[in-house]
Design a protein around this motif. Structure first.
Motif, mmCIF file in Angstrom:
data_model
loop_
_atom_site.group_PDB
_atom_site.id
_atom_site.type_symbol
_atom_site.label_atom_id
_atom_site.label_comp_id
_atom_site.label_asym_id
_atom_site.label_seq_id
_atom_site.Cartn_x
_atom_site.Cartn_y
_atom_site.Cartn_z
ATOM 1 N N ILE A 29 10.399 6.408 36.130
ATOM 2 C CA ILE A 29 9.469 6.102 35.025
ATOM 3 C C ILE A 29 8.168 6.903 35.151
ATOM 4 N N ARG A 30 7.868 7.401 36.362
ATOM 5 C CA ARG A 30 6.679 8.256 36.505
ATOM 6 C C ARG A 30 6.846 9.583 35.753
ATOM 7 N N ARG A 31 8.090 9.937 35.477
ATOM 8 C CA ARG A 31 8.357 11.204 34.783
ATOM 9 C C ARG A 31 8.017 11.052 33.298
ATOM 10 N N ASN A 32 7.384 12.075 32.724
ATOM 11 C CA ASN A 32 6.964 11.998 31.317
ATOM 12 C C ASN A 32 8.063 11.611 30.337
ATOM 13 N N PRO A 33 9.270 12.214 30.452
ATOM 14 C CA PRO A 33 10.262 11.899 29.412
ATOM 15 C C PRO A 33 10.628 10.415 29.388
ATOM 16 N N VAL A 34 10.638 9.771 30.544
ATOM 17 C CA VAL A 34 10.990 8.347 30.585
ATOM 18 C C VAL A 34 9.777 7.511 30.175
ATOM 19 N N LYS A 35 8.638 7.826 30.778
ATOM 20 C CA LYS A 35 7.407 7.098 30.458
ATOM 21 C C LYS A 35 7.136 7.138 28.954
ATOM 22 N N ASP A 36 7.251 8.324 28.365
ATOM 23 C CA ASP A 36 6.959 8.463 26.935
ATOM 24 C C ASP A 36 7.905 7.625 26.074
ATOM 25 N N LYS A 37 9.147 7.507 26.519
ATOM 26 C CA LYS A 37 10.101 6.703 25.744
ATOM 27 C C LYS A 37 9.712 5.229 25.774
ATOM 28 N N LEU A 38 9.231 4.756 26.921
ATOM 29 C CA LEU A 38 8.826 3.344 26.998
ATOM 30 C C LEU A 38 7.571 3.093 26.164
ATOM 31 N N ASP A 87 17.909 5.222 28.137
ATOM 32 C CA ASP A 87 16.613 5.805 28.478
ATOM 33 C C ASP A 87 15.447 5.032 27.869
ATOM 34 N N TYR A 88 15.733 4.231 26.859
ATOM 35 C CA TYR A 88 14.663 3.491 26.189
ATOM 36 C C TYR A 88 14.524 2.069 26.721
ATOM 37 N N ILE A 89 15.255 1.775 27.780
ATOM 38 C CA ILE A 89 15.199 0.449 28.404
ATOM 39 C C ILE A 89 14.565 0.633 29.775
ATOM 40 N N ALA A 90 13.556 -0.168 30.087
ATOM 41 C CA ALA A 90 12.816 0.047 31.337
ATOM 42 C C ALA A 90 13.727 -0.088 32.549
ATOM 43 N N TYR A 141 -4.309 -7.180 20.136
ATOM 44 C CA TYR A 141 -5.481 -6.971 20.978
ATOM 45 C C TYR A 141 -5.114 -6.148 22.208
ATOM 46 N N LEU A 142 -4.054 -6.562 22.877
ATOM 47 C CA LEU A 142 -3.683 -5.862 24.110
ATOM 48 C C LEU A 142 -3.206 -4.438 23.823
ATOM 49 N N SER A 143 -2.451 -4.258 22.741
ATOM 50 C CA SER A 143 -2.050 -2.891 22.370
ATOM 51 C C SER A 143 -3.286 -2.041 22.120
ATOM 52 N N GLY A 144 -4.247 -2.627 21.436
ATOM 53 C CA GLY A 144 -5.483 -1.903 21.149
ATOM 54 C C GLY A 144 -6.252 -1.535 22.410
ATOM 55 N N GLU A 145 -6.055 -2.303 23.462
ATOM 56 C CA GLU A 145 -6.713 -2.007 24.740
ATOM 57 C C GLU A 145 -5.875 -1.062 25.598
ATOM 58 N N GLY A 146 -4.812 -0.527 25.028
ATOM 59 C CA GLY A 146 -4.008 0.457 25.762
ATOM 60 C C GLY A 146 -2.882 -0.136 26.585
ATOM 61 N N PHE A 147 -2.630 -1.429 26.415
ATOM 62 C CA PHE A 147 -1.510 -2.031 27.151
ATOM 63 C C PHE A 147 -0.186 -1.652 26.489
ATOM 64 N N ILE A 148 0.821 -1.443 27.319
ATOM 65 C CA ILE A 148 2.159 -1.122 26.832
ATOM 66 C C ILE A 148 3.025 -2.357 26.997
#
Lengths: 583, 583
Positions: free
Chosen positions: A132-141, A547-550, B154-161
């Motif tokens: 998940i540290r990798r951009n392609p995975v992180k970005d999907k989440l 890939d879209y599931i954590a 609120y949390l999304s607005g604060e950058g939470f995923i």
């Protein structure tokens, strides 16, 4: 305070500022007189610099001993880079480090934390927290989270109420297998995890909440195929005092909103097609309409001419593969082998090449004259240079075979453009489908789906021909949502359950609470559910949902990271009043 | 189209319009020459009128045969009412009905669908779909949905995923009992349902997603007390590169936002109190600070004076109940009985009446002079007319006893105003608490909570005195959220688990994946979780969470509406490779 800024936000406007950053070490480049470190966090990468002229010696020594994925905190000054990197937003600056703390060390990760990693699927899943540290995975989440908020805000804005339905419910063996949960307090009894909140959302309609939605986890204990998950997420919705048209318009609105917000694409009205038409034109109830290659039915043109294979077939049907007349014999043989694989199961493939020079060459030349083939070519609207591919057999088998071939060719020819979006409503699904194994009808959608009023009269005589007020939303060849107008009349619901082979006792035991609820003023209602994992994947331009599931599970339903499922303590089993069957 | 308008939106501006409405029949008032029907839907009530002068006879006859909770659709004209009802938004108009369709009939409901119903708890739960038709229940569900959207936005607005963590996880017998799910594909093995996504959210921090949230279902197989549910919802959050202060500020922001948006109340800064102080001043780690009645410790003033009960007590402590000196002997006896009930367990209650005339009367007059009692009264800052109530015993027992009395009196005296909101952070919780039954330390918050750095040195010598970086957010005497700074160092985590009595093998088997993750660069992180059901209830001015859950379970963990849990088929058990233990 661990940081004043993230690693993605500093630029030339910050030059001269004292900042504190924290993150992971992406790379260390030690050039002797100067050492650069790329510091990474969720937001980006910022370059740190240590050089002999400006940095304290001990600090340089400390920096040189760091390793990849160490977590560090640095204080320093934002300075202008001499050699700028225009590809990243922080590429004009770097941090001249004045202080460095190691917050945590790291072993060398088992695969590289890069967009293109050297790690295979299995090891990436085992160390999913590194993956998940990798951009392609992180970005999907992050993308998934964004879609979820858009969906909820849109539906809330339309007056839908989000209601959480229970997860510990009752087992109903219709449909897929349930996961069950032994009850300790009620020995010998079990909860089941919901395959969908279907009955609850219908009860909410009986309860008068006329617009319900929920993003909800659902569960199916199926033998897992690739890209199926035992737990998955639905956008689950139901409405009262509506007809099919209202539901279609509402959720067309939602889908348009998502496509506009996420992709910048505007749509007027989504096309609609009946199930019968989709099957006839594409051999598929979820056709990818980004490209043509529609089915051409050729019984009339090609039967009763002495070619036994065609003459005995229920259906002779082909597709026109544009600009592929130049396929070599080898390529055509390979395609023939492809359709003959057990997964497809065709018995052979007939081709008609309409060459650039206007000549025609086919694998059935000895049965048909050029004039006869010309008629076929005309019907297919083929142009010189096109290739017709034909299959034949029983309608039920040949349509999915040719559909698979159509999709395969589109894939190979690059016709499935991931940046193009082609939505389609498929409507008027059959109510029932005959199950050969169980020798009975099954509900095509589910047992609560309403037959079309005009077809109710043939429910007893020709149940297989009854159409339902059921609809699917198809996007790029994927069913992303499906639903139906529901039965809200107790008698009709009872009749439907009996058609599906439920005894009155079984119907009462499993759906009694719903049938009872229908006695107290059930309103007309209808609903839809979207497969959220798939919807997000497709909106992301992908088709693989994993890939879209954590934390996805593998094909054995196993979470290889936490190693679940696992054995539990004897005491737990005993408390639950169950034991494991020994062979 | 089933309706052009809802039953809550028509008013004088619509007079003369042709409309179609649909809904449930709330009441029928047949006055002979005119019949009125109140038609109800989610949005309100609209009056329908049928009268001999203007309505077709057959239509009147049809209307008269309708019953309560029938679902009907009517077409008609909006007209002005002669006798207006100013209490509802539609009170100035009525619909002169021209067409009436019965969409569904209804049996007479088993209780009245009114704000004040005649239905008891049990029958309302069995027919929950009818109960939800009542405004007080319906409004609570709509309120819950609103709070959920506010929280997420609120949390999304604060950058939470928002990340969905899995529901099918691994059993970890620390904490409450897990619900488990037998795996069919992995015979003899079990998933567990999460008691919280604790380890997953920590892994997301290791994964670099520095702000995570989720509204998530959690599960505990506990023996249910009143108002506990086996499945409940949390607002689950975690942050990286933060200290306690950052978490407190972030979620103070969220709570302020909710109080502002939902209640129109603005707050500056929430007060904070250490656990030790809360226990000393209120005998409770979640004090209701909407009112005073603080504890007054009186060892110094009242011990060593010959009153054996006090002399032998570890703690003598009282509260000043303002303006209650006039309590009769009977009232005081009743309070004494109240604290002596087994649920409270005090051995007696001492009172000191500070009468309006300045005289003092107490139940311990023979042990203390008026001057001595005067000193107590001064310390308590009591005014003439106030009543002091004193308990004594071991600190551990007497504090909760007096706290219970304090809350009971506040309730009786109307000091717990549901329209007033008093938030409070309680910080510096103990890291561990001694469990008499298990003869070992348990984690007060959970095993991943970090000790305060300054207390780590006494971890081995005085574990019971180690304070944690743990915090609770208390609102009106209810813990609505709690969290902690986490351990992110593998060695400290190992030490903590060993303090909690885990063998190295057990720690590895249960938390190995987290400990492993900590080897690869875990960032400093901290988090919090809010009990969403309770939060919504308190924001709604209530304390009973069950009303805010659409389909709650009863105290036996049973859903009486769907009758779950239930027995399942033998085939299901066999497939799952388990059997029920026979006695």
């Amino acid at each position: 305070m661990y940081r004043t800024h993230t690693c993605g936000e500093l630029n030339e406007s910050n030059i001269g500022q004292k900042v504190i950053l924290a993150g992971w070490i992406q790379t260390i480049r030690d050039k002797g007189f100067v050492t650069w470190i790329d510091l990474r966090d969720r937001y980006g990468i910022t370059q740190l610099v240590f050089d002999e002229q400006r940095t304290d010696k001990d600090l340089i020594e400390k920096a040189r001993k760091l390793g990849r994925e160490y977590v560090i905190q640095v204080s320093g000054t934002v300075i202008e880079r001499s050699s700028k990197n225009p590809n990243i937003s922080t590429g004009s600056i770097e941090i001249l480090v004045e202080k460095l703390s190691i917050l945590n060390e790291s072993l060398v990760p088992p695969f590289t934390i890069e967009d293109d990693t050297d790690g295979g699927e299995e090891i990436r899943m085992k160390y999913r927290y590194l993956d998940i540290r990798r951009n392609p995975v992180k970005d999907k989440l992050i993308f998934r989270s964004k879609v979820a908020q858009l969906v909820r805000n849109y539906l809330s804005g339309e007056g839908f109420i989000e209601v959480e339905t229970p997860v510990l419910i009752k087992s109903t063996p219709e449909g897929a297998r349930d996961f069950v949960v032994p009850s300790r307090i009620n020995p010998g009894q079990f909860y089941a995890l919901p395959q969908s909140p279907q009955t609850f959302k219908q009860l909410l309609m009986v309860a008068g909440l006329d617009k319900y939605f929920q993003l909800v986890k659902c569960f199916r204990d199926e033998d897992l195929r690739a890209d199926r998950q035992p737990e998955f997420t639905q956008i689950d919705c139901e409405m009262s005092f509506v007809e099919q048209e209202d539901v279609l318009n509402t959720f067309e609105g939602l889908t348009k909103h998502l496509l506009k917000e996420l992709k910048g694409i505007s749509f007027d009205k989504f096309p609609r097609m009946t199930y019968a038409e989709a099957m006839r034109r594409y051999g598929n109830d979820k056709p990818d309409v980004r490209f043509g290659m529609e089915f051409i039915e050729l019984n009339e043109e090609l039967q009763n001419n002495g070619f036994k294979v065609f003459d005995e077939a229920e259906l002779v049907v082909g597709i026109n593969v544009e600009k592929c007349a130049s396929y070599t014999r080898k390529q055509l043989d390979e395609l023939t082998d492809w359709v003959k694989r057990p997964q497809i199961g065709a018995s052979g493939l007939v081709y008609i090449r309409y060459n650039e020079d206007g000549s025609i060459k086919s694998s059935v030349d000895k049965f048909y004259s050029e004039d006869q083939l010309k008629i076929v070519i005309n019907k297919a609207n083929a142009q010189p240079g096109d290739l017709l591919l034909l299959l034949s057999g029983s309608t039920k088998k040949v349509r999915p075979q040719l559909s698979a071939l159509r999709m395969e060719l589109a894939e190979r020819l690059g016709l499935r453009n991931p940046d193009e979006y082609a939505p389609l409503w498929v409507v008027d699904f059959p109510l029932l489908e005959w199950d050969e194994d169980e020798n009975r009808y099954l509900a095509m959608h589910h047992p609560f789906t309403s037959p079309k009023p005009e077809d109710i009269s043939i429910l007893d005589t020709k149940p297989g021909e009854v159409r339902a007020n059921a609809y699917d939303l198809v996007l790029n060849g994927n069913e992303i949502g499906g639903g139906s107008v529901r039965i809200y009349n107790k008698e009709l619901q009872g009749k439907m359950l009996s058609l599906l082979g439920f005894t009155e006792e079984d119907a009462e035991a499993q759906f009694g609470f719903l049938m009872n609820a229908f006695k107290f003023g059930a309103p007309p209602h209808a609903g839809i559910a979207f497969g959220f994992d798939r919807l997000v994947a497709i909106l992301g331009g992908q088709e693989v949902i994993r890939d879209y599931i954590a934390f996805p599970k593998n094909n054995s339903g196993r979470d290889v990271m936490i190693d679940a499922p696992s054995y539990i303590y004897k005491e737990q089993l005993k408390e639950l009043n169950i034991e494991i069957i020994k062979d």
